[in-house]
Design a protein around this motif. Structure first.
Motif, PDB file in Angstrom:
ATOM      1  N   PRO A  80       4.557   1.103 -13.477  1.00 57.42           N
ATOM      2  CA  PRO A  80       4.712   2.476 -12.983  1.00 57.42           C
ATOM      3  C   PRO A  80       3.545   3.363 -13.414  1.00 57.42           C
ATOM      4  O   PRO A  80       2.849   3.073 -14.398  1.00 57.42           O
ATOM      5  CB  PRO A  80       6.032   2.940 -13.644  1.00 57.42           C
ATOM      6  CG  PRO A  80       6.696   1.689 -14.122  1.00 57.42           C
ATOM      7  CD  PRO A  80       5.596   0.722 -14.428  1.00 57.42           C
ATOM      8  N   CYS A  81       3.337   4.450 -12.701  1.00 57.17           N
ATOM      9  CA  CYS A  81       2.224   5.350 -12.998  1.00 57.17           C
ATOM     10  C   CYS A  81       2.375   6.024 -14.361  1.00 57.17           C
ATOM     11  O   CYS A  81       1.376   6.396 -14.987  1.00 57.17           O
ATOM     12  CB  CYS A  81       2.111   6.422 -11.911  1.00 57.17           C
ATOM     13  SG  CYS A  81       1.496   5.797 -10.321  1.00 57.17           S
ATOM     14  N   ASP A  82       3.621   6.198 -14.846  1.00 52.76           N
ATOM     15  CA  ASP A  82       3.838   6.897 -16.118  1.00 52.76           C
ATOM     16  C   ASP A  82       3.246   6.156 -17.310  1.00 52.76           C
ATOM     17  O   ASP A  82       2.988   6.766 -18.345  1.00 52.76           O
ATOM     18  CB  ASP A  82       5.333   7.114 -16.350  1.00 52.76           C
ATOM     19  CG  ASP A  82       5.909   8.139 -15.388  1.00 52.76           C
ATOM     20  OD1 ASP A  82       5.199   9.128 -15.099  1.00 52.76           O
ATOM     21  OD2 ASP A  82       7.041   7.958 -14.911  1.00 52.76           O
ATOM     22  N   VAL A  83       3.053   4.857 -17.197  1.00 51.61           N
ATOM     23  CA  VAL A  83       2.551   4.088 -18.340  1.00 51.61           C
ATOM     24  C   VAL A  83       1.065   3.749 -18.208  1.00 51.61           C
ATOM     25  O   VAL A  83       0.455   3.279 -19.172  1.00 51.61           O
ATOM     26  CB  VAL A  83       3.363   2.786 -18.518  1.00 51.61           C
ATOM     27  CG1 VAL A  83       4.819   3.103 -18.760  1.00 51.61           C
ATOM     28  CG2 VAL A  83       3.199   1.856 -17.322  1.00 51.61           C
ATOM     29  N   LEU A  84       0.473   3.959 -17.033  1.00 52.29           N
ATOM     30  CA  LEU A  84      -0.928   3.588 -16.826  1.00 52.29           C
ATOM     31  C   LEU A  84      -1.862   4.688 -17.312  1.00 52.29           C
ATOM     32  O   LEU A  84      -1.623   5.878 -17.087  1.00 52.29           O
ATOM     33  CB  LEU A  84      -1.203   3.319 -15.346  1.00 52.29           C
ATOM     34  CG  LEU A  84      -0.811   1.945 -14.808  1.00 52.29           C
ATOM     35  CD1 LEU A  84      -1.186   1.837 -13.341  1.00 52.29           C
ATOM     36  CD2 LEU A  84      -1.481   0.841 -15.602  1.00 52.29           C
ATOM     37  N   PHE A 192     -14.892   0.707 -18.756  1.00 56.28           N
ATOM     38  CA  PHE A 192     -13.691   1.480 -18.486  1.00 56.28           C
ATOM     39  C   PHE A 192     -12.575   0.474 -18.248  1.00 56.28           C
ATOM     40  O   PHE A 192     -12.800  -0.651 -17.802  1.00 56.28           O
ATOM     41  CB  PHE A 192     -13.867   2.413 -17.281  1.00 56.28           C
ATOM     42  CG  PHE A 192     -14.012   1.712 -15.964  1.00 56.28           C
ATOM     43  CD1 PHE A 192     -12.922   1.491 -15.145  1.00 56.28           C
ATOM     44  CD2 PHE A 192     -15.262   1.284 -15.525  1.00 56.28           C
ATOM     45  CE1 PHE A 192     -13.061   0.858 -13.930  1.00 56.28           C
ATOM     46  CE2 PHE A 192     -15.403   0.639 -14.307  1.00 56.28           C
ATOM     47  CZ  PHE A 192     -14.299   0.429 -13.511  1.00 56.28           C
ATOM     48  N   HIS A 193     -11.376   0.865 -18.616  1.00 61.98           N
ATOM     49  CA  HIS A 193     -10.262  -0.057 -18.471  1.00 61.98           C
ATOM     50  C   HIS A 193      -8.993   0.698 -18.123  1.00 61.98           C
ATOM     51  O   HIS A 193      -8.825   1.866 -18.444  1.00 61.98           O
ATOM     52  CB  HIS A 193     -10.066  -0.906 -19.729  1.00 61.98           C
ATOM     53  CG  HIS A 193     -10.013  -0.119 -20.998  1.00 61.98           C
ATOM     54  ND1 HIS A 193     -11.131   0.317 -21.647  1.00 61.98           N
ATOM     55  CD2 HIS A 193      -8.962   0.323 -21.730  1.00 61.98           C
ATOM     56  CE1 HIS A 193     -10.796   0.988 -22.736  1.00 61.98           C
ATOM     57  NE2 HIS A 193      -9.469   1.011 -22.817  1.00 61.98           N
ATOM     58  N   ILE A 194      -8.117   0.005 -17.434  1.00 63.77           N
ATOM     59  CA  ILE A 194      -6.830   0.552 -17.024  1.00 63.77           C
ATOM     60  C   ILE A 194      -5.752  -0.262 -17.730  1.00 63.77           C
ATOM     61  O   ILE A 194      -5.736  -1.493 -17.641  1.00 63.77           O
ATOM     62  CB  ILE A 194      -6.663   0.482 -15.499  1.00 63.77           C
ATOM     63  CG1 ILE A 194      -7.828   1.213 -14.820  1.00 63.77           C
ATOM     64  CG2 ILE A 194      -5.340   1.066 -15.066  1.00 63.77           C
ATOM     65  CD1 ILE A 194      -7.832   1.097 -13.312  1.00 63.77           C
TER      66      ILE A 194
END
Length: 356
Positions: A80-84, A192-194
């Motif tokens: 989910p976007c909340d944890v990325l 950079f990292h996701i």
């Protein structure tokens, strides 16, 4: 009179009397074939003259003090976007506080449809050592330590509890996230990292139950380091990496080559092309790090200049004269050979008929 005769003697195309010219069927056939060949070659040369081609040149890269644009468009179907979070670190050794970011996160349902958007402006920036081999692993502890301090100091207990419930529900619903936008970073080596590094480590543990349950499956729709020019191929575009019943860290080692594309109109497009090597490190329960997708980039000291060019008009005329004149001369020789061959075949039969 003498002058006129001298001028006439220079004539390279003498005229014969009309009654002295003999037209044959073989000559007509050769003429038609020659005209077809000349027409085809003329069209080919005209097409080549109107077509632009590219010339590659290499030189030392002399650019200084410029930024490097990183265009990102990726989908994480299992997070989910909340944890990325998107973290950027360069090799300059400076603490970047005004890094220009323009990143969006799109919430996706289990079918990949957009159900919400979020603008990400608080890009994580860290001061770090200059050794690029130690950057990747040293960051993670710093991210989690900083998150712990903020979590304890600001007392986000209720907020963290609500977020945990929200993220768990999103995981149950099969939500994913699409990250896209542009990062403007310093023109030096870095990465950079996701990942989920923006989470407090205890919160992350409560959500996922361990690092081995973090699924960083991803699809790279577009990853580039500048605007695209005709013929550019970015090797990571369309990359799909899906994990099943496992977890780990993806690392993409990228070598960026500064590039200038010069259009035939003299317009210059500064951009970059790159090559990439991929490495996957599987995660086990004893690892102290958390899964992520890393892009470690370095810049080549050589810049490539690609110039559009076209054939000059004089060159086109020269090639046209050579092609048409050569075809005309060749068909003329072929006509003479065919005439002599047919004449040689018909004369003996004619003489044989007389003696009979």
């Amino acid at each position: 009179m003498g002058v006129k005769q001298a001028i006439k003697s220079l004539d390279a195309f003498p005229r014969a009397e009309e009654h002295l010219l003999q037209k044959t069927q073989s000559g007509a056939l050769v003429s038609i074939v020659g005209l077809v060949i000349m027409a085809a070659l003329f069209i080919h040369e005209l097409t080549y003259y109107l077509t632009t081609y590219t010339v590659h040149q290499m030189s030392v890269d002399l650019k200084r003090g410029e930024t490097l644009p990183i265009h990102i468009n990726m989908t994480f179907p299992s997070l989910p976007c909340d944890v990325l979070s998107v973290d950027a670190i360069d090799m300059s050794g400076k603490h970047e506080v005004d890094l220009d970011t323009n990143i969006w996160k799109l919430r996706l349902n289990s079918h990949g449809h957009i159900i919400g958007t979020e603008y990400l402006s608080d890009l994580v920036e860290k001061e770090h050592a200059a050794d690029k081999h130690d950057i990747v692993l040293d960051d993670e502890k710093e991210h989690h330590d900083d998150s712990n301090k903020k979590f304890q100091a600001l007392g986000f207990d209720q907020e963290a509890e609500n977020m945990i419930k929200k993220v768990k529900q999103a995981l149950v619903n099969g939500e994913g996230c699409r990250v896209y936008g542009v990062l403007d970073v310093q023109r030096v080596a870095g990465n950079f990292h996701i990942s989920v590094h923006g989470l407090n480590i205890n919160v992350a543990q409560m959500i996922f139950g361990g690092a081995t349950h973090v699924n960083v499956s991803h699809m790279i729709h577009d990853l580039s380091f500048g605007p695209k020019y005709p013929g550019l191929h970015n090797p990571l575009d369309g990359t799909v990496r899906i994990l099943h019943d496992t977890s780990g860290t993806f690392k993409y080692y990228i070598k960026i080559v500064p590039t200038e594309y010069r259009y035939i109109s003299k317009e210059v497009l500064p951009t970059n092309q790159f090559s990439v090597t991929e490495y996957f490190s599987p995660m086990n329960e004893f690892d102290r790090t958390w899964p992520a997708v890393y892009f470690l980039y370095d810049l080549s000291p050589i810049t490539v200049t690609i110039k559009e060019e076209c054939q000059s008009f004089l060159h086109f005329i020269t090639r046209l004269c050579a092609v048409l004149g050569g075809t005309f001369a060749l068909t003329g020789m072929l006509d003479r050979w065919m005439y002599r061959l047919l004449e040689g075949l018909t004369k003996p039969s004619a003489r044989g008929g007389v003696y009979r």
